[in-house]
Design an enzyme around this catalytic site. Structure first.
Site, PDB file in Angstrom:
ATOM      1  N   GLU A  87     -13.846  -8.994  -8.001  1.00  0.00           N
ATOM      2  CA  GLU A  87     -14.139  -9.300  -6.595  1.00  0.00           C
ATOM      3  C   GLU A  87     -15.641  -9.208  -6.364  1.00  0.00           C
ATOM      4  O   GLU A  87     -16.256  -8.218  -6.749  1.00  0.00           O
ATOM      5  CB  GLU A  87     -13.411  -8.236  -5.750  1.00  0.00           C
ATOM      6  CG  GLU A  87     -13.639  -8.295  -4.284  1.00  0.00           C
ATOM      7  CD  GLU A  87     -13.069  -9.541  -3.695  1.00  0.00           C
ATOM      8  OE1 GLU A  87     -13.862 -10.465  -3.465  1.00  0.00           O
ATOM      9  OE2 GLU A  87     -11.850  -9.600  -3.472  1.00  0.00           O
TER      10      GLU A  87
ATOM     11  N   ALA B 158     -37.062  -4.381   1.995  1.00  0.00           N
ATOM     12  CA  ALA B 158     -37.390  -2.956   1.833  1.00  0.00           C
ATOM     13  C   ALA B 158     -36.716  -2.149   2.938  1.00  0.00           C
ATOM     14  O   ALA B 158     -36.453  -2.668   4.021  1.00  0.00           O
ATOM     15  CB  ALA B 158     -38.896  -2.776   1.893  1.00  0.00           C
TER      16      ALA B 158
ATOM     17  N   CYS C 148     -19.986  -0.175  -3.460  1.00  0.00           N
ATOM     18  CA  CYS C 148     -20.150  -0.818  -4.772  1.00  0.00           C
ATOM     19  C   CYS C 148     -21.442  -0.463  -5.498  1.00  0.00           C
ATOM     20  O   CYS C 148     -21.408   0.088  -6.594  1.00  0.00           O
ATOM     21  CB  CYS C 148     -20.034  -2.331  -4.615  1.00  0.00           C
ATOM     22  SG  CYS C 148     -18.405  -2.835  -4.050  1.00  0.00           S
TER      23      CYS C 148
ATOM     24  N   ASN D   8     -23.806  -5.902 -10.011  1.00  0.00           N
ATOM     25  CA  ASN D   8     -24.135  -4.865  -9.034  1.00  0.00           C
ATOM     26  C   ASN D   8     -25.343  -4.041  -9.463  1.00  0.00           C
ATOM     27  O   ASN D   8     -26.181  -3.679  -8.637  1.00  0.00           O
ATOM     28  CB  ASN D   8     -22.925  -3.962  -8.787  1.00  0.00           C
ATOM     29  CG  ASN D   8     -21.966  -4.607  -7.794  1.00  0.00           C
ATOM     30  OD1 ASN D   8     -22.307  -5.604  -7.166  1.00  0.00           O
ATOM     31  ND2 ASN D   8     -20.785  -4.054  -7.659  1.00  0.00           N
TER      32      ASN D   8
ATOM     33  N   LEU E 270     -34.383  -8.539  -1.402  1.00  0.00           N
ATOM     34  CA  LEU E 270     -35.763  -8.040  -1.454  1.00  0.00           C
ATOM     35  C   LEU E 270     -36.171  -7.495  -0.089  1.00  0.00           C
ATOM     36  O   LEU E 270     -37.309  -7.678   0.333  1.00  0.00           O
ATOM     37  CB  LEU E 270     -36.720  -9.167  -1.876  1.00  0.00           C
ATOM     38  CG  LEU E 270     -36.805  -9.497  -3.368  1.00  0.00           C
ATOM     39  CD1 LEU E 270     -37.886 -10.530  -3.628  1.00  0.00           C
ATOM     40  CD2 LEU E 270     -37.067  -8.252  -4.221  1.00  0.00           C
TER      41      LEU E 270
ATOM     42  N   LYS F  39     -21.994   3.224  -6.632  1.00  0.00           N
ATOM     43  CA  LYS F  39     -20.918   3.670  -7.534  1.00  0.00           C
ATOM     44  C   LYS F  39     -21.057   3.039  -8.923  1.00  0.00           C
ATOM     45  O   LYS F  39     -20.987   3.724  -9.936  1.00  0.00           O
ATOM     46  CB  LYS F  39     -19.592   3.275  -6.869  1.00  0.00           C
ATOM     47  CG  LYS F  39     -18.356   3.449  -7.692  1.00  0.00           C
ATOM     48  CD  LYS F  39     -17.129   3.275  -6.821  1.00  0.00           C
ATOM     49  CE  LYS F  39     -16.834   1.858  -6.414  1.00  0.00           C
ATOM     50  NZ  LYS F  39     -15.941   1.103  -7.264  1.00  0.00           N
TER      51      LYS F  39
ATOM     52  N   ASP G 172       0.849  -1.190   0.000  1.00  0.00           N
ATOM     53  CA  ASP G 172       0.000   0.000   0.000  1.00  0.00           C
ATOM     54  C   ASP G 172       0.883   1.239   0.000  1.00  0.00           C
ATOM     55  O   ASP G 172       2.079   1.164   0.289  1.00  0.00           O
ATOM     56  CB  ASP G 172      -0.938   0.011   1.226  1.00  0.00           C
ATOM     57  CG  ASP G 172      -2.202   0.822   0.979  1.00  0.00           C
ATOM     58  OD1 ASP G 172      -3.263   0.218   0.748  1.00  0.00           O
ATOM     59  OD2 ASP G 172      -2.131   2.074   0.995  1.00  0.00           O
TER      60      ASP G 172
ATOM     61  N   LEU H  60     -16.955 -10.045  -3.121  1.00  0.00           N
ATOM     62  CA  LEU H  60     -17.204 -10.210  -1.684  1.00  0.00           C
ATOM     63  C   LEU H  60     -18.240  -9.219  -1.148  1.00  0.00           C
ATOM     64  O   LEU H  60     -18.409  -8.126  -1.680  1.00  0.00           O
ATOM     65  CB  LEU H  60     -15.902 -10.057  -0.897  1.00  0.00           C
ATOM     66  CG  LEU H  60     -15.156  -8.725  -0.908  1.00  0.00           C
ATOM     67  CD1 LEU H  60     -15.723  -7.751   0.105  1.00  0.00           C
ATOM     68  CD2 LEU H  60     -13.695  -8.965  -0.606  1.00  0.00           C
TER      69      LEU H  60
END
Ligand code: NAD
Length: 439
Positions: free
Chosen positions: A147, A248, A256, A204, A246, A259, A30, A149
């Site tokens: 990915e 509500a 994710c 997504n 599902l 975006k 990193d 996850l």
């Protein structure tokens, strides 16, 4: 295999620890010294169940270590995995700044015939561009392996994914990535790079659509007096529909779904496409996140005197991720309008405070949060919150003692019996409550 992973956030830290657990020798890189130091002392800066133990175990048996990208003793190994962030620009289009920098850095240090594997979510077409611009002239094979996850369940998802998608142009490289996953028995789909990228984005966008669909149904249920939970049960038993996603509530958040759905809508016009469906998905989501505001506006004559307690700040339980969390949005709206807002989250108080500043107050216990509040907004159904002593909470509140259950995770009959003015999302019993309330 010797593996390197670039970007030690939610996706990268989990990927590194889990690959080490599968038996690979992994180094996580990193640009942030604090992240590297905290990982090397087995204290990741992110909260993810099971991760800390996995890091400690694999570091101790020397299969896992973490380094800063500027360290001198670099050996990226046979496969380098990119897991850097891909945030949105203000106009919604994906910002690939971190991708370009990390790819440039990795391809400078990778050996010939090694593999550059993209696990970050990048828009369709990015992989082919990286491959021609950075990889082909250095004999590096590019693979897209997105990915999938779920935060809060990321470690178990890694070992039991629904599927593994491997997109690439070179069959030897694809087989090597199949080997990387040996020990995991899930279906493997081998595709072109662009199809792998599209599968991730489409997954997504579909999940976001399912959530906005049930939320729109919930709004109809609210108006017509049906309980959306009954409707969910009946809908979900149809195997073509299925029950998951599902629920509500106050809408989706996280790093994710918002975006990637936004990326489709913002990129559509570049290709002459009108993304009517996904634009509506985002509109419904925004509308849901403001339900608490509409309740407060309907019930209270003066926003300035309303004492609001928000229970749960992360976008879902078992994670400290507050990115695009509905709780953050509603805290901002209500405090701007003059409400006196207090918040509590079991793990993300500090992150939320950094985001919201002094506009809201943070409490360190559920009891402190609920005391002397007119209305409680249950936004994130953490177990510790659901298992609270609701009788005590009721006693500690002040009139009109409204309990807004933003995730439909409490039993309305029990809560009404205690005395709360209970309001769920599309539970068909809320409107009647609002009718008699005026404060
Ligand atoms: N978080 C999730 O649940 C999840 C799930 C599926 C996919 N993804 C995707 O995975 C990617 C990463 O997401 P995240 O949530 O882990 O992001 P994150 O913001 O938590 O972490 C990104 C990390 O990358 C580091 N970084 C940035 N530039 C770097 C560079 N040049 N070299 C080395 N490190 C660098 C940052 O310091 C940070 O630690 C995104 O594309 C995301 O869409 C995330």
């Amino acid at each position: 295999m010797k593996i390197s992973v670039i970007g030690m956030g939610y996706a990268g830290a989990v990927t590194s620890a889990c690959l080490a657990e599968l038996g690979h020798y992994v180094t996580g890189y990193d640009i942030d010294h604090r992240r590297i130091n905290s990982l090397n002392s087995f204290k990741p800066q992110i909260f993810e169940p099971g991760l800390e133990k996995l890091i400690e175990k694999n570091c101790e048996i020397k299969r896992l270590k973490f380094q800063h990208v500027d360290d001198s003793d670099l050996d990226l190994g046979e496969i380098t995995i990119i897991t850097v962030g891909t945030p949105s620009d203000p106009n919604g289009s994906p910002n690939l700044e971190y991708i370009w920098k990390s790819v440039e850095w990795a391809t400078e240090h990778l050996q010939q015939n090694s593999i550059l594997l993209m696990r970050s979510t990048v828009q369709p077409g990015t992989g082919d561009l990286i491959s021609t611009r950075f990889c082909e002239n250095k004999n590096i094979n590019y693979i897209s392996c997105p990915e999938f996850l779920k935060e809060g369940e990321a470690v178990s998802d890694f070992f039991t994914p629904d599927r593994i998608i491997i997109g690439g142009n070179n069959s030897d490289a694809i087989e090597k990535v199949v080997d990387l996953h040996s020990g995991i028995s899930s279906p493997i789909i081998k595709t072109k790079i662009i199809a792998a990228e599209m599968i991730k984005f489409a997954s997504n966008a579909f999940l976001a659509t399912k959530i906005s669909f049930i939320n729109e149904m919930a709004n109809f249920c609210e108006a017509w007096g049906a309980d959306v939970d009954d409707v969910k049960e009946g809908l979900g038993l149809d195997h073509r529909i299925g029950k998951s996603f599902l629920n509500a509530g106050v809408g989706f958040g996280g790093s994710c779904l918002p975006k990637e759905t936004r990326a489709f809508t913002s990129l559509a016009s570049n290709y002459g496409i009108k993304s009517n469906l996904l634009e509506s998905v985002l509109e419904v989501n925004e509308y849901q996140s403001q339900i608490p505001f509409r309740i407060i506006k309907d019930v209270f004559a003066d926003m300035n005197n309303v004492k609001v307690g928000i229970l749960g700040m992360s976008f879902k339980p078992n994670t400290d991720d507050i990115r695009e969390s509905p709780s953050i949005k509603i805290a901002q709206t209500l405090s701007k309008l003059g409400c006196q807002v207090s918040c509590f989250d079991p793990v993300s108080n500090q992150k939320s405070e950094e985001k919201l500043g002094s506009t809201v107050k943070f409490e360190t216990s559920i009891e402190n949060l609920t005391t002397n509040k007119n209305i409680i907004l249950l936004m994130t159904p953490w177990e510790i919150i659901l298992n609270s002593n609701w009788h005590q909470i009721f006693e500690s509140m002040i009139e009109p003692k409204i309990l807004f259950d933003g995730r439909n995770s409490l039993d309305p009959a029990i809560m009404k019996n205690i005395g709360f003015n209970y309001i769920g999302v599309g539970r068909g019993i809320s409107s009647s409550h609002l009718d008699h309330l005026s404060w």
